[in-house]
Design a protein around this motif. Structure first.
Motif, PDB file in Angstrom:
ATOM      1  N   SER B 151      48.772 -38.882  17.206  1.00 13.05           N
ATOM      2  CA  SER B 151      48.990 -40.224  16.686  1.00 13.05           C
ATOM      3  C   SER B 151      48.031 -40.545  15.552  1.00 13.05           C
ATOM      4  O   SER B 151      48.409 -41.194  14.583  1.00 13.05           O
ATOM      5  CB  SER B 151      48.859 -41.265  17.794  1.00 13.05           C
ATOM      6  OG  SER B 151      47.567 -41.193  18.350  1.00 13.05           O
ATOM      7  N   PHE B 152      46.799 -40.058  15.668  1.00 12.85           N
ATOM      8  CA  PHE B 152      45.876 -40.434  14.602  1.00 12.85           C
ATOM      9  C   PHE B 152      46.188 -39.693  13.304  1.00 12.85           C
ATOM     10  O   PHE B 152      45.978 -40.221  12.207  1.00 12.85           O
ATOM     11  CB  PHE B 152      44.418 -40.232  15.016  1.00 12.85           C
ATOM     12  CG  PHE B 152      44.035 -38.831  15.395  1.00 12.85           C
ATOM     13  CD1 PHE B 152      44.193 -38.370  16.680  1.00 12.85           C
ATOM     14  CD2 PHE B 152      43.476 -37.989  14.445  1.00 12.85           C
ATOM     15  CE1 PHE B 152      43.817 -37.098  17.031  1.00 12.85           C
ATOM     16  CE2 PHE B 152      43.107 -36.707  14.788  1.00 12.85           C
ATOM     17  CZ  PHE B 152      43.274 -36.261  16.083  1.00 12.85           C
ATOM     18  N   VAL B 153      46.732 -38.491  13.426  1.00 15.56           N
ATOM     19  CA  VAL B 153      47.132 -37.771  12.210  1.00 15.56           C
ATOM     20  C   VAL B 153      48.280 -38.500  11.532  1.00 15.56           C
ATOM     21  O   VAL B 153      48.293 -38.701  10.315  1.00 15.56           O
ATOM     22  CB  VAL B 153      47.536 -36.325  12.562  1.00 15.56           C
ATOM     23  CG1 VAL B 153      48.188 -35.646  11.387  1.00 15.56           C
ATOM     24  CG2 VAL B 153      46.329 -35.551  13.039  1.00 15.56           C
ATOM     25  N   PHE B 154      49.235 -38.904  12.335  1.00 17.05           N
ATOM     26  CA  PHE B 154      50.372 -39.640  11.803  1.00 17.05           C
ATOM     27  C   PHE B 154      49.898 -40.926  11.137  1.00 17.05           C
ATOM     28  O   PHE B 154      50.361 -41.294  10.051  1.00 17.05           O
ATOM     29  CB  PHE B 154      51.346 -39.954  12.944  1.00 17.05           C
ATOM     30  CG  PHE B 154      52.667 -40.485  12.502  1.00 17.05           C
ATOM     31  CD1 PHE B 154      53.272 -41.531  13.184  1.00 17.05           C
ATOM     32  CD2 PHE B 154      53.338 -39.942  11.405  1.00 17.05           C
ATOM     33  CE1 PHE B 154      54.510 -42.025  12.796  1.00 17.05           C
ATOM     34  CE2 PHE B 154      54.568 -40.430  11.012  1.00 17.05           C
ATOM     35  CZ  PHE B 154      55.147 -41.480  11.706  1.00 17.05           C
ATOM     36  N   ALA B 155      48.952 -41.586  11.812  1.00 16.57           N
ATOM     37  CA  ALA B 155      48.429 -42.833  11.262  1.00 16.57           C
ATOM     38  C   ALA B 155      47.810 -42.600   9.894  1.00 16.57           C
ATOM     39  O   ALA B 155      48.055 -43.342   8.940  1.00 16.57           O
ATOM     40  CB  ALA B 155      47.399 -43.434  12.217  1.00 16.57           C
ATOM     41  N   ILE B 156      47.024 -41.556   9.784  1.00 11.83           N
ATOM     42  CA  ILE B 156      46.363 -41.253   8.507  1.00 11.83           C
ATOM     43  C   ILE B 156      47.401 -40.972   7.424  1.00 11.83           C
ATOM     44  O   ILE B 156      47.326 -41.473   6.305  1.00 11.83           O
ATOM     45  CB  ILE B 156      45.444 -40.034   8.651  1.00 11.83           C
ATOM     46  CG1 ILE B 156      44.361 -40.304   9.662  1.00 11.83           C
ATOM     47  CG2 ILE B 156      44.895 -39.617   7.307  1.00 11.83           C
ATOM     48  CD1 ILE B 156      43.018 -40.544   9.094  1.00 11.83           C
ATOM     49  N   LEU B 157      48.377 -40.134   7.803  1.00 15.93           N
ATOM     50  CA  LEU B 157      49.374 -39.773   6.802  1.00 15.93           C
ATOM     51  C   LEU B 157      50.170 -41.000   6.351  1.00 15.93           C
ATOM     52  O   LEU B 157      50.457 -41.176   5.168  1.00 15.93           O
ATOM     53  CB  LEU B 157      50.305 -38.691   7.364  1.00 15.93           C
ATOM     54  CG  LEU B 157      49.627 -37.333   7.572  1.00 15.93           C
ATOM     55  CD1 LEU B 157      50.575 -36.353   8.232  1.00 15.93           C
ATOM     56  CD2 LEU B 157      49.108 -36.770   6.261  1.00 15.93           C
ATOM     57  N   LEU B 158      50.513 -41.841   7.313  1.00 18.16           N
ATOM     58  CA  LEU B 158      51.222 -43.066   6.967  1.00 18.16           C
ATOM     59  C   LEU B 158      50.386 -43.911   6.011  1.00 18.16           C
ATOM     60  O   LEU B 158      50.864 -44.394   4.984  1.00 18.16           O
ATOM     61  CB  LEU B 158      51.511 -43.899   8.222  1.00 18.16           C
ATOM     62  CG  LEU B 158      52.733 -43.538   9.038  1.00 18.16           C
ATOM     63  CD1 LEU B 158      52.779 -44.423  10.279  1.00 18.16           C
ATOM     64  CD2 LEU B 158      53.990 -43.726   8.222  1.00 18.16           C
ATOM     65  N   GLN B 159      49.120 -44.045   6.407  1.00 17.73           N
ATOM     66  CA  GLN B 159      48.213 -44.845   5.588  1.00 17.73           C
ATOM     67  C   GLN B 159      48.152 -44.281   4.174  1.00 17.73           C
ATOM     68  O   GLN B 159      48.226 -45.005   3.184  1.00 17.73           O
ATOM     69  CB  GLN B 159      46.818 -44.815   6.228  1.00 17.73           C
ATOM     70  CG  GLN B 159      46.014 -46.063   6.032  1.00 17.73           C
ATOM     71  CD  GLN B 159      44.642 -45.921   6.658  1.00 17.73           C
ATOM     72  OE1 GLN B 159      44.090 -44.839   6.739  1.00 17.73           O
ATOM     73  NE2 GLN B 159      44.091 -47.051   7.075  1.00 17.73           N
ATOM     74  N   PHE B 160      48.043 -42.968   4.112  1.00 16.68           N
ATOM     75  CA  PHE B 160      47.906 -42.337   2.810  1.00 16.68           C
ATOM     76  C   PHE B 160      49.139 -42.568   1.954  1.00 16.68           C
ATOM     77  O   PHE B 160      49.066 -43.007   0.808  1.00 16.68           O
ATOM     78  CB  PHE B 160      47.648 -40.847   2.990  1.00 16.68           C
ATOM     79  CG  PHE B 160      47.525 -40.098   1.707  1.00 16.68           C
ATOM     80  CD1 PHE B 160      48.426 -39.097   1.376  1.00 16.68           C
ATOM     81  CD2 PHE B 160      46.527 -40.415   0.807  1.00 16.68           C
ATOM     82  CE1 PHE B 160      48.299 -38.411   0.182  1.00 16.68           C
ATOM     83  CE2 PHE B 160      46.402 -39.733  -0.396  1.00 16.68           C
ATOM     84  CZ  PHE B 160      47.296 -38.727  -0.707  1.00 16.68           C
ATOM     85  N   VAL B 161      50.298 -42.271   2.533  1.00 20.09           N
ATOM     86  CA  VAL B 161      51.512 -42.340   1.731  1.00 20.09           C
ATOM     87  C   VAL B 161      51.907 -43.781   1.425  1.00 20.09           C
ATOM     88  O   VAL B 161      52.108 -44.163   0.282  1.00 20.09           O
ATOM     89  CB  VAL B 161      52.663 -41.615   2.462  1.00 20.09           C
ATOM     90  CG1 VAL B 161      53.973 -41.878   1.755  1.00 20.09           C
ATOM     91  CG2 VAL B 161      52.381 -40.133   2.554  1.00 20.09           C
ATOM     92  N   LEU B 162      51.994 -44.596   2.456  1.00 19.27           N
ATOM     93  CA  LEU B 162      52.537 -45.939   2.262  1.00 19.27           C
ATOM     94  C   LEU B 162      51.535 -46.900   1.650  1.00 19.27           C
ATOM     95  O   LEU B 162      51.902 -47.853   0.984  1.00 19.27           O
ATOM     96  CB  LEU B 162      53.043 -46.501   3.591  1.00 19.27           C
ATOM     97  CG  LEU B 162      54.247 -45.773   4.179  1.00 19.27           C
ATOM     98  CD1 LEU B 162      54.630 -46.395   5.510  1.00 19.27           C
ATOM     99  CD2 LEU B 162      55.418 -45.864   3.215  1.00 19.27           C
ATOM    100  N   SER B 163      50.259 -46.661   1.921  1.00 20.27           N
ATOM    101  CA  SER B 163      49.284 -47.634   1.465  1.00 20.27           C
ATOM    102  C   SER B 163      48.575 -47.177   0.200  1.00 20.27           C
ATOM    103  O   SER B 163      48.538 -47.871  -0.802  1.00 20.27           O
ATOM    104  CB  SER B 163      48.270 -47.893   2.582  1.00 20.27           C
ATOM    105  OG  SER B 163      47.494 -48.985   2.276  1.00 20.27           O
ATOM    106  N   VAL B 164      48.000 -45.990   0.267  1.00 22.64           N
ATOM    107  CA  VAL B 164      47.196 -45.551  -0.865  1.00 22.64           C
ATOM    108  C   VAL B 164      48.070 -45.143  -2.046  1.00 22.64           C
ATOM    109  O   VAL B 164      47.897 -45.624  -3.159  1.00 22.64           O
ATOM    110  CB  VAL B 164      46.294 -44.356  -0.453  1.00 22.64           C
ATOM    111  CG1 VAL B 164      45.542 -43.835  -1.645  1.00 22.64           C
ATOM    112  CG2 VAL B 164      45.343 -44.779   0.639  1.00 22.64           C
TER     113      VAL B 164
END
Lengths: 298, 316, 339
Positions: B151-164
């Protein structure tokens, strides 16, 4: 009374292939499994030969080259101490794989005999074991890990201990279940009637007949262990710096995702892909095992 | 009815027993840590805590008393929900932190539950109703994804793609619906997996049951059969999943709240670990275990009410 | 009567009567707690074996016959101490083995072996035939590797499986009859004195049954084995046994020399069993005693005589007083108020 040749309906004379080669034949047909195995093979090779494969020393930082995003010299960039990310990832593979495999070994060593003895002997030993398992399984494993690692302190050895302390439960329960159903079979009864004791039954019958679910559990336990290590290192409780671990890297730099995305995204990707590969491998092993061992169907 | 009463009593007794053992384990582990909350000498050396508080802590934890008395004190305080002051935030007690940050975790948990129920059960039903179709394969793909992606990997990737990268969503906080999307998504991996799997196999079992064929023979339309008979019966076993689901939501919250800076209990727990804030660690462990065990208990009871065979047999 | 096999033309009759008692049970009982215990309610017991006293002499066959659920198999397992007796005693060669510990029991077990109803289930599917037959030798550490291998070959040959590749094959490759031969070979490996045969031919085709039964009889003659032969088929039992016991709901209701039990049965249940054997020759068909209804569940046993619910002779006395085994002839006992 030499009616044997007449009544047998199998291919005669040729020696039946051992189940190992049969297993490999079945496994080979699963393309996904083979792909996963190849990937793991390559990754493991890279991990084992890390000192020769990694372009830089993962522990030595170049203070003139900190926080670099991917470039020609450092393909995946550098971290806050100027250490090369690619090299740290490669060494991180060592950690993940060794934690994955060693933890399962430890779990097998603790859980197998306990479960087998409890199932065979029954009585107070079985009762006590089941109560212990009941209580321990109501504590979520992550919380248990956290408590143990806080008490023991971070480090590779402590991590294996913590994983064995939580993981033996599942293995013991599995083995006990296998033993209980085995106890009802006529051939185990016959064995006991001949005078076979617990040790004999475990070695002769249990290992042969219950091996499949045990192996599958261990194989699928490896990605689970990797996940646990990554999670714990993320929280700062697993593998401590300066040793490199994927989870640890993600945890340390997740706050900097805006400016230094490479420090979290690369370890995340590698972790996810590795776990996927191990899971697919375990699944393929399970498929191949379940279809290749002799059973009642004939 | 007597059977149900006995069943409830025995389960509640079991719950209390478990809590007792868990508190013992927690206490023992925390006691063993050098520099832990029960280490009198470490307390002495603590610079940040003022003297009068130190004296209070000594009395409260009975640091000069034998171990077993410390444990009893700990138990007595725990029952009163008094875990003392947080070491990281000396001005606040642990319970104060709980009370103030509790709503965030609950909101996250409920939203996750809602989302993953819809997705998980929906996918499970779709897979069962149309086996071996692309829907079924998509469902399998989703469940494999949920299984291997931490879950934390997914969270990071989501954050990276959608946010950053894309700047569509904020990186953290909990101020409005836009803040909810990524955390809920990331936290839903485990629940979706569990619900989808259970629903799928449960539906398949229900669809193959004899009474379904009887209903079709009676001439009922397929859709009516699905809804009235199959669905209802398939839903019941899925109730049992409530316990593990709660466990997953709780542990998932640690990572998701940390990554998205959501000030819930999980977030505070993680920082407590990092700062070795032992009172906080102990309290959270015990409280979370109680919550999860209660979830197991409640779902077991609901299931027992729904399916009377469970209590009549007298077996667990 | 054509049913009488060994029971009828019993050549060694006198010699057998003088033979020593090998196995004896005294009021042997085995009960299980009934599954449907209500939470804190009365604990029901399922008495599978109810105070059974019997004996088997060296070299003779005691047949035990009865319908499904009468406790025959449970009795067999209890005799082998695979279940623990809940009452009574078991004596083997004069020695009380009821409470014997595992260590001493191991040595006794060499003399007492068992063959099972489902031949395939009694063989570990993962072991080769050779390994299976060798297992008893391995457990007791008898002989060297080579000696064991030779012994296995001999044993398999003696039961009619003498092809050289047999030991390397797996049980699944053989037919039911052959699997049972393998089971017999294995049981003989330790040269036991007593063989407990739990419905050894019930799962086999009729033509194969005859082969196995003849094999068992030959082995008995050759090695002087004693058999406890359990079956639900009275014709088969009569063929194999010198003496026959009849069981109903866990109790022994009649026991005696085969010729008498089959030729002149005294207990209504035995009479019903004999009458139920189909007679192919229409001119010889006789109307016999018919038992009505089904066998009651052993957990809900009738009071008094267990058979009274189906017995055509039942009276009020049968419900109040449980009949015990009474001597009605030479070595012949019956448990019935009217025998």
């Amino acid at each position: 009374m030499a009616a044997t040749a007449r009544t047998l309906n199998r291919t005669p004379s040729k020696k039946r292939p051992k189940w190992l080669s049969l297993f490999w034949l079945r496994f080979r047909r699963n393309r996904v499994g083979v792909a996963a195995l190849s990937f793991i093979f390559v990754e493991a090779a890279i991990a084992i030969f890390a000192p020769w494969v990694a372009p830089f020393d993962p522990y030595r930082g170049d203070f003139t080259a900190t926080w670099q995003t991917p470039n020609a010299l450092h393909w995946l960039g550098t971290d806050d101490l100027g250490r090369d990310v690619l090299s740290r990832l490669i060494y991180g593979a060592r950690v993940s794989i060794s934690v994955g495999v060693l933890s399962q070994l430890a779990i097998a060593v603790v859980g197998l005999p306990l479960g087998a003895l409890a199932g065979l002997r029954g009585g107070w030993l079985d009762y006590a074991l089941m109560r212990v398992i009941d209580v321990l399984s109501s504590l979520p494993s992550l919380l248990f890990y956290i408590l143990l690692m806080v008490a023991l302190g971070a480090g590779f050895g402590n991590l294996i201990i913590a994983m064995a302390a939580t993981g033996w439960i599942g293995m013991a329960r599995l083995v006990r279940g296998q033993v209980l159903s085995l106890k009802e079979t006529d051939y185990v009864r016959a064995s006991r009637a001949m005078g076979g004791g617990a040790r004999h039954i475990i070695l002769t019958h249990l290992l042969r007949n219950a091996l499949t679910p045990i192996i599958v559990s261990l194989a699928l336990g490896i990605p689970g262990a990797m996940f646990a290590e990554a999670g714990l290192s993320f929280l700062g409780l697993g593998i401590p710096s300066p040793q490199a671990s994927w989870g640890q890297m993600i945890g340390m730099y997740q706050a900097y995702i805006r400016t230094a995305w490479h420090l979290t995204v690369f370890p995340s990707t590698v972790l996810a892909v590795t776990m996927l590969a191990w899971f697919l491998l375990g699944d393929a092993i399970r498929d191949a095992l379940e279809t290749s061992t002799p059973s009642y169907s004939d | 009815m007597k059977n149900i009463a006995r069943y409830i009593l025995s389960r509640v007794a079991g719950l209390l027993g478990v809590l007792l053992v868990v508190s013992l384990i927690t206490f023992a582990l925390m006691h063993a840590v050098p520099g832990g909350p029960f280490d009198a000498r470490a307390l002495e050396r603590q610079q940040m805590i003022p003297e009068n508080i130190k004296r209070q802590l000594n009395v409260k934890y009975g640091l000069d008393k034998p171990v077993w008395r410390q444990y009893l004190l700990f138990l007595r305080n725990a029952v009163r929900l008094d875990f003392g002051h947080s070491l990281a935030f000396p001005s606040r007690t642990v319970m104060q932190i709980f009370k103030e940050q509790w709503p965030y975790s609950v909101q996250l948990g409920l939203l996750t539950l809602l989302f993953s129920t819809i997705v998980g059960i929906g996918l499970g039903i779709a897979s069962a109703v149309r086996p071996n179709s692309w829907v079924d394969h998509a469902g399998t793909g989703v469940s494999i994804f949920c299984l291997v992606m931490p879950s934390f990997v997914f969270a990071i990737l989501l954050q990276f793609v959608l946010s950053v990268q894309l700047g569509l969503l904020p990186t953290g906080g909990w101020d409005g619906p836009r803040h909810w999307i990524m955390p809920v998504l990331a936290n839903s991996l485990a629940p979706v997996l569990v619900l989808q799997r259970y629903m799928r196999s449960s539906m398949r079992d229900a669809m193959r049951a004899g009474y379904v064929r009887t209903a079709r023979a009676k001439g009922l339309s397929r859709r009516r059969i699905m809804f009235v008979h199959v669905f209802k019966n398939a839903l019941t076993p899925v109730l049992t999943v409530g316990g593990p689901l709660a466990a997953g939501l709780v542990t998932g919250s640690f990572f998701v709240e940390s990554i998205f800076r959501i000030p819930g209990i999980g977030f505070y727990f993680v920082s407590a670990i990092g700062q070795r804030d032992y009172p906080m660690i102990m309290a959270t462990t015990v409280v979370w275990t109680a919550v999860i065990s209660a979830a197991y208990l409640v779902t077991d009871l609901l299931y027992a009410l729904a399916d009377p065979r469970v209590t009549l047999s007298g077996e667990k | 009567m054509r049913l009488l096999g060994r029971a009828g033309r019993d050549a060694g009759g006198d010699a057998l009567n003088m033979a020593e008692t090998l196995l004896q049970t005294v009021e042997l009982t085995k009960s299980f707690p009934a599954r449907r215990a209500s939470f804190g309610g009365k604990k029901l017991k399922n008495v599978a074996v109810d105070r059974v006293s019997l004996f088997v002499r060296e070299g003779e066959t005691l047949g035990l016959v009865g319908e499904s659920g009468c406790g025959k198999s449970t009795l067999a397992l209890t005799l082998m101490r695979l279940y623990e007796p809940t009452g009574g005693r078991i004596l083997f060669a004069g020695r009380d083995i009821t409470g014997l510990g595992e260590g001493a029991l191991k040595t006794v077990r060499r003399q007492m072996q068992m063959i099972f109803q489902d031949p395939f289930a009694s063989l570990d599917p993962r072991l080769t035939v050779g390994q299976a037959v060798c297992e008893p030798l391995d457990i007791h550490g008898i002989g060297t590797r080579a000696e064991r291998r030779a012994a296995v070959g001999q044993l398999l040959g003696r039961v009619g499986l003498d092809a050289s590749d047999v030991p390397e094959r797996y049980p699944g490759e053989f037919s039911g009859g052959q699997q049972q031969r393998i089971g017999i070979a294995r049981a003989l490996a330790l040269r036991p004195r007593l063989l407990i045969c739990d419905e050894p031919v019930s799962a086999l085709d009729v033509s194969v049954q005859a082969q196995i039964l003849n094999l068992l009889r030959d082995l008995q003659d050759e090695f002087g084995l004693a058999y406890l032969f359990i079956s639900h088929n009275i014709a088969v039992t009569a063929f194999m046994s010198h003496r026959i016991g009849v069981m109903y709901l866990g109790q022994l209701v009649e026991v005696g020399p085969g010729r008498e039990v089959v030729g002149a049965p005294r207990h209504p249940y035995t009479q019903a069993l004999i009458a139920a054997v189909p007679e192919p020759d229409p001119s010889r068909r006789e109307a016999g005693v018919v038992a009505e209804g089904d066998v009651p569940e052993s957990a809900g046993r009738p009071s008094g005589c267990p058979f009274r619910t189906r017995c055509p002779l039942a009276e009020a006395r049968c419900a109040e007083e449980e009949p015990s085994l009474r001597r009605v002839g030479e070595g012949h006992e019956v448990a019935c108020h009217f025998a």
